[in-house]
Design an enzyme around this catalytic site. Structure first.
Site, PDB file in Angstrom:
ATOM      1  N   ARG A  21      74.029  74.348 -40.529  1.00 19.98           N
ATOM      2  CA  ARG A  21      73.385  75.022 -41.668  1.00 19.98           C
ATOM      3  C   ARG A  21      74.312  76.022 -42.365  1.00 19.98           C
ATOM      4  O   ARG A  21      73.890  77.040 -42.882  1.00 19.98           O
ATOM      5  CB  ARG A  21      72.092  75.748 -41.255  1.00 19.98           C
ATOM      6  CG  ARG A  21      70.954  74.885 -40.749  1.00 19.98           C
ATOM      7  CD  ARG A  21      70.627  73.659 -41.536  1.00 19.98           C
ATOM      8  NE  ARG A  21      70.247  73.771 -42.924  1.00 19.98           N
ATOM      9  CZ  ARG A  21      69.019  73.644 -43.405  1.00 19.98           C
ATOM     10  NH1 ARG A  21      68.022  73.435 -42.582  1.00 19.98           N
ATOM     11  NH2 ARG A  21      68.783  73.706 -44.685  1.00 19.98           N
ATOM     12  N   ASP A  26      65.746  61.315 -37.868  1.00 19.38           N
ATOM     13  CA  ASP A  26      66.684  62.434 -38.012  1.00 19.38           C
ATOM     14  C   ASP A  26      66.539  63.097 -39.381  1.00 19.38           C
ATOM     15  O   ASP A  26      67.195  62.716 -40.363  1.00 19.38           O
ATOM     16  CB  ASP A  26      68.127  61.946 -37.816  1.00 19.38           C
ATOM     17  CG  ASP A  26      68.400  61.571 -36.376  1.00 19.38           C
ATOM     18  OD1 ASP A  26      67.739  62.141 -35.473  1.00 19.38           O
ATOM     19  OD2 ASP A  26      69.264  60.712 -36.138  1.00 19.38           O
ATOM     20  N   ALA A  83      67.467  66.080 -40.505  1.00 12.66           N
ATOM     21  CA  ALA A  83      68.595  66.842 -41.074  1.00 12.66           C
ATOM     22  C   ALA A  83      69.557  65.929 -41.852  1.00 12.66           C
ATOM     23  O   ALA A  83      69.796  66.151 -43.041  1.00 12.66           O
ATOM     24  CB  ALA A  83      69.314  67.621 -39.977  1.00 12.66           C
ATOM     25  N   TYR A  97      71.761  63.303 -46.844  1.00 12.42           N
ATOM     26  CA  TYR A  97      72.218  62.116 -47.585  1.00 12.42           C
ATOM     27  C   TYR A  97      71.374  61.905 -48.842  1.00 12.42           C
ATOM     28  O   TYR A  97      71.886  61.493 -49.875  1.00 12.42           O
ATOM     29  CB  TYR A  97      72.191  60.873 -46.684  1.00 12.42           C
ATOM     30  CG  TYR A  97      73.119  61.013 -45.502  1.00 12.42           C
ATOM     31  CD1 TYR A  97      74.424  61.445 -45.677  1.00 12.42           C
ATOM     32  CD2 TYR A  97      72.700  60.724 -44.211  1.00 12.42           C
ATOM     33  CE1 TYR A  97      75.283  61.600 -44.600  1.00 12.42           C
ATOM     34  CE2 TYR A  97      73.549  60.878 -43.126  1.00 12.42           C
ATOM     35  CZ  TYR A  97      74.839  61.320 -43.325  1.00 12.42           C
ATOM     36  OH  TYR A  97      75.684  61.479 -42.262  1.00 12.42           O
TER      37      TYR A  97
HETATM   38  C1  LIG Z   1      76.145  58.557 -41.112  1.00  9.74           C
HETATM   39  C2  LIG Z   1      75.911  59.426 -39.906  1.00  9.74           C
HETATM   40  O1  LIG Z   1      76.858  59.848 -39.280  1.00  9.74           O
HETATM   41  S1  LIG Z   1      74.325  59.829 -39.469  1.00  9.74           S
HETATM   42  C3  LIG Z   1      74.463  60.983 -38.155  1.00  9.74           C
HETATM   43  C4  LIG Z   1      74.388  62.404 -38.559  1.00  9.74           C
HETATM   44  N1  LIG Z   1      74.669  63.263 -37.420  1.00  9.74           N
HETATM   45  C5  LIG Z   1      73.729  63.788 -36.633  1.00  9.74           C
HETATM   46  O2  LIG Z   1      72.536  63.607 -36.810  1.00  9.74           O
HETATM   47  C6  LIG Z   1      74.270  64.628 -35.475  1.00  9.74           C
HETATM   48  C7  LIG Z   1      73.464  65.910 -35.261  1.00  9.74           C
HETATM   49  N2  LIG Z   1      73.363  66.707 -36.493  1.00  9.74           N
HETATM   50  C8  LIG Z   1      74.408  67.342 -37.039  1.00  9.74           C
HETATM   51  O3  LIG Z   1      75.550  67.314 -36.545  1.00  9.74           O
HETATM   52  C9  LIG Z   1      74.142  68.145 -38.319  1.00  9.74           C
HETATM   53  O4  LIG Z   1      72.799  68.546 -38.325  1.00  9.74           O
HETATM   54  C10 LIG Z   1      74.443  67.341 -39.609  1.00  9.74           C
HETATM   55  C11 LIG Z   1      75.846  66.744 -39.570  1.00  9.74           C
HETATM   56  C12 LIG Z   1      73.434  66.247 -39.830  1.00  9.74           C
HETATM   57  C13 LIG Z   1      74.348  68.329 -40.812  1.00  9.74           C
HETATM   58  O5  LIG Z   1      75.371  69.303 -40.664  1.00  9.74           O
HETATM   59  P1  LIG Z   1      75.195  70.803 -41.201  1.00  9.74           P
HETATM   60  O6  LIG Z   1      76.534  71.423 -41.246  1.00  9.74           O
HETATM   61  O7  LIG Z   1      74.159  71.536 -40.426  1.00  9.74           O
HETATM   62  O8  LIG Z   1      74.617  70.531 -42.670  1.00  9.74           O
HETATM   63  P2  LIG Z   1      74.715  71.490 -43.931  1.00  9.74           P
HETATM   64  O9  LIG Z   1      74.570  72.915 -43.545  1.00  9.74           O
HETATM   65  O10 LIG Z   1      75.932  71.127 -44.707  1.00  9.74           O
HETATM   66  O11 LIG Z   1      73.421  71.040 -44.759  1.00  9.74           O
HETATM   67  C14 LIG Z   1      73.492  70.101 -45.807  1.00  9.74           C
HETATM   68  C15 LIG Z   1      72.078  69.676 -46.166  1.00  9.74           C
HETATM   69  O12 LIG Z   1      71.538  68.868 -45.105  1.00  9.74           O
HETATM   70  C16 LIG Z   1      70.145  69.128 -44.963  1.00  9.74           C
HETATM   71  N3  LIG Z   1      69.896  69.702 -43.639  1.00  9.74           N
HETATM   72  C17 LIG Z   1      70.825  70.099 -42.743  1.00  9.74           C
HETATM   73  N4  LIG Z   1      70.233  70.522 -41.617  1.00  9.74           N
HETATM   74  C18 LIG Z   1      68.910  70.387 -41.800  1.00  9.74           C
HETATM   75  C19 LIG Z   1      67.774  70.653 -40.991  1.00  9.74           C
HETATM   76  N5  LIG Z   1      67.893  71.157 -39.748  1.00  9.74           N
HETATM   77  N6  LIG Z   1      66.552  70.373 -41.483  1.00  9.74           N
HETATM   78  C20 LIG Z   1      66.391  69.886 -42.734  1.00  9.74           C
HETATM   79  N7  LIG Z   1      67.436  69.619 -43.554  1.00  9.74           N
HETATM   80  C21 LIG Z   1      68.680  69.871 -43.097  1.00  9.74           C
HETATM   81  C22 LIG Z   1      69.778  70.096 -46.060  1.00  9.74           C
HETATM   82  O13 LIG Z   1      69.413  69.337 -47.210  1.00  9.74           O
HETATM   83  C23 LIG Z   1      71.096  70.800 -46.299  1.00  9.74           C
HETATM   84  O14 LIG Z   1      71.205  71.361 -47.584  1.00  9.74           O
HETATM   85  P3  LIG Z   1      70.660  72.884 -47.804  1.00  9.74           P
HETATM   86  O15 LIG Z   1      71.321  73.726 -46.761  1.00  9.74           O
HETATM   87  O16 LIG Z   1      71.124  73.205 -49.182  1.00  9.74           O
HETATM   88  O17 LIG Z   1      69.189  72.839 -47.629  1.00  9.74           O
END
Ligand SMILES: CC(=O)SCCNC(=O)CCNC(=O)[C@H](O)C(C)(C)COP(=O)(O)OP(=O)(O)OC[C@H]1O[C@@H](n2cnc3c(N)ncnc32)[C@H](O)[C@@H]1OP(=O)(O)O
Length: 318
Positions: free
Chosen positions: A229, A261, A263, A268
């Site tokens: 975040r 998922d 987040a 995306y």
């Molecule tokens: C194609 C693939 O690789 S799919 C697999 C994705 N990876 C995973 O699910 C692994 C576990 N999760 C993670 O590592 C992280 O939560 C990630 C990579 C999905 C996001 O990384 P972060 O650095 O936290 O995201 P970041 O802070 O850049 O947020 C970008 C946007 O994502 C969304 N987002 C991120 N976290 C959340 C959350 N917990 N709940 C809801 N929306 C969220 C929001 O839209 C956010 O934008 P905003 O902050 O303006 O609202």
């Protein structure tokens, strides 16, 4: 034939399996690539390099001298040196592309600190493995005892995938928190993501719904739990898109996201990825989570220097 692991993220236990594939050695088709110039602003930022023993040094790619805020230093390496060796024969064009990958940099000042993104070097494999294994264990709701088994599998996977460079690349992001009073926080590995540029970099057994093999593909994104975040995931995605724009002639980028998922699905969707297909409910019978296949058409990149300044996402950092 070499053994590889198919490890697609988000990871379901069934997606973790050995299979065989032939290492492609034949020449790749020529296509246009763009290169950063050494005068690009991105080169003015010092670049952290992690070492096996866990220390970190900074080197500026605009000069050969090392910066001072380091715990150790390492000499600048050429693309023929170890970190970017793929261990197979490469055409001249592939060598050029490899050199380009080595020079790829993405830097972003976030609200809370700074983020550097670049291609993972061999010496950074172990810390990347640790981050990915923890993220997979979290996704699969596995007890922490399984992390070491996952680490072994993830490492085999990363080694095999890395041999496919320059048709794919594993990106890593380093983060340094900005603290009041000018005190410098330690740089830490914050996240990682894998990008495939073409058919030869594609996973042999991609998850369902199956993406087109010729199209660029993003997978295995993970941000360290304590650093989420802060905009890191978002900028790993932007860095991936920039690199794809420069490495691939295809503009359509695909990725998978599990339906549960929230987040990544939010991220995306916000980044303009559209769901093109969703796993049938019957997938549940195979004990897998249902996934969306998502796609985004990247805008054409007109000017290489746009890469440095690219910010359709300025609002994210301001
Ligand atoms: C194609 C693939 O690789 S799919 C697999 C994705 N990876 C995973 O699910 C692994 C576990 N999760 C993670 O590592 C992280 O939560 C990630 C990579 C999905 C996001 O990384 P972060 O650095 O936290 O995201 P970041 O802070 O850049 O947020 C970008 C946007 O994502 C969304 N987002 C991120 N976290 C959340 C959350 N917990 N709940 C809801 N929306 C969220 C929001 O839209 C956010 O934008 P905003 O902050 O303006 O609202």
């Amino acid at each position: 034939m070499a053994a590889t692991i198919s490890l697609s993220f988000p990871l379901d236990p069934q997606n973790l399996h050995y299979h065989s594939r032939l290492n492609p050695i034949s020449l790749c088709k020529p296509h246009q690539t763009r290169f950063f110039t050494r005068s690009s602003p991105i080169y003015k930022h010092p670049l952290p390099t992690f070492h096996r023993e866990g220390t970190c040094s900074f080197k500026s790619s605009s000069s050969s001298s090392s910066h001072s805020s380091t715990t150790s230093t390492s000499p600048a390496s050429s693309f023929l040196d170890d970190p970017f060796r793929t261990g197979r024969f490469l055409s001249n064009e592939e060598l050029e592309q490899l050199k380009f990958l080595e020079n790829f940099r993405y830097f972003k000042e976030l609200k809370s600190g700074s983020l550097w993104v670049r291609v993972m070097g061999a010496e950074e494999m172990d810390i990347t493995v640790g981050l990915l294994a923890e993220s997979f264990a979290e996704s699969m709701v596995l007890p922490s005892g399984y992390v070491s088994v996952l680490k072994f599998l993830v490492k085999q996977y990363l080694i095999e995938r890395r041999a496919l460079m320059p048709h794919m690349a594993t990106l890593i992001g380093f983060y340094r928190e900005t603290v009041e009073g000018g005190k410098e926080e330690e740089v830490q590995l914050a996240g990682t993501v894998e990008v495939c540029f073409d058919r030869r970099g594609a996973n042999a057994s991609p998850p369902t719904p199956t993406p087109p093999k010729d199209s660029p593909y993003i997978c295995n994104m993970a941000v360290k739990k304590s650093l989420r975040r802060k905009g890191i995931g978002w900028h790993l995605l932007k860095a991936s898109e920039e690199l794809i724009s420069q490495m691939s002639s295809s503009r359509e980028v695909y990725l998978h996201c599990r339906m549960i998922d929230a987040a990544p699905l939010n991220m995306y969707t916000k980044a303009d990825y559209k769901i093109v297909k969703t796993d049938s409910i019957l997938v549940l019978l195979t004990l897998q989570r249902r996934k969306h296949l998502m796609c985004k058409k990247l805008p054409p990149l007109n000017n290489p220097s746009e890469s440095d300044l690219s910010d359709s996402d300025m609002e994210k950092t301001t």
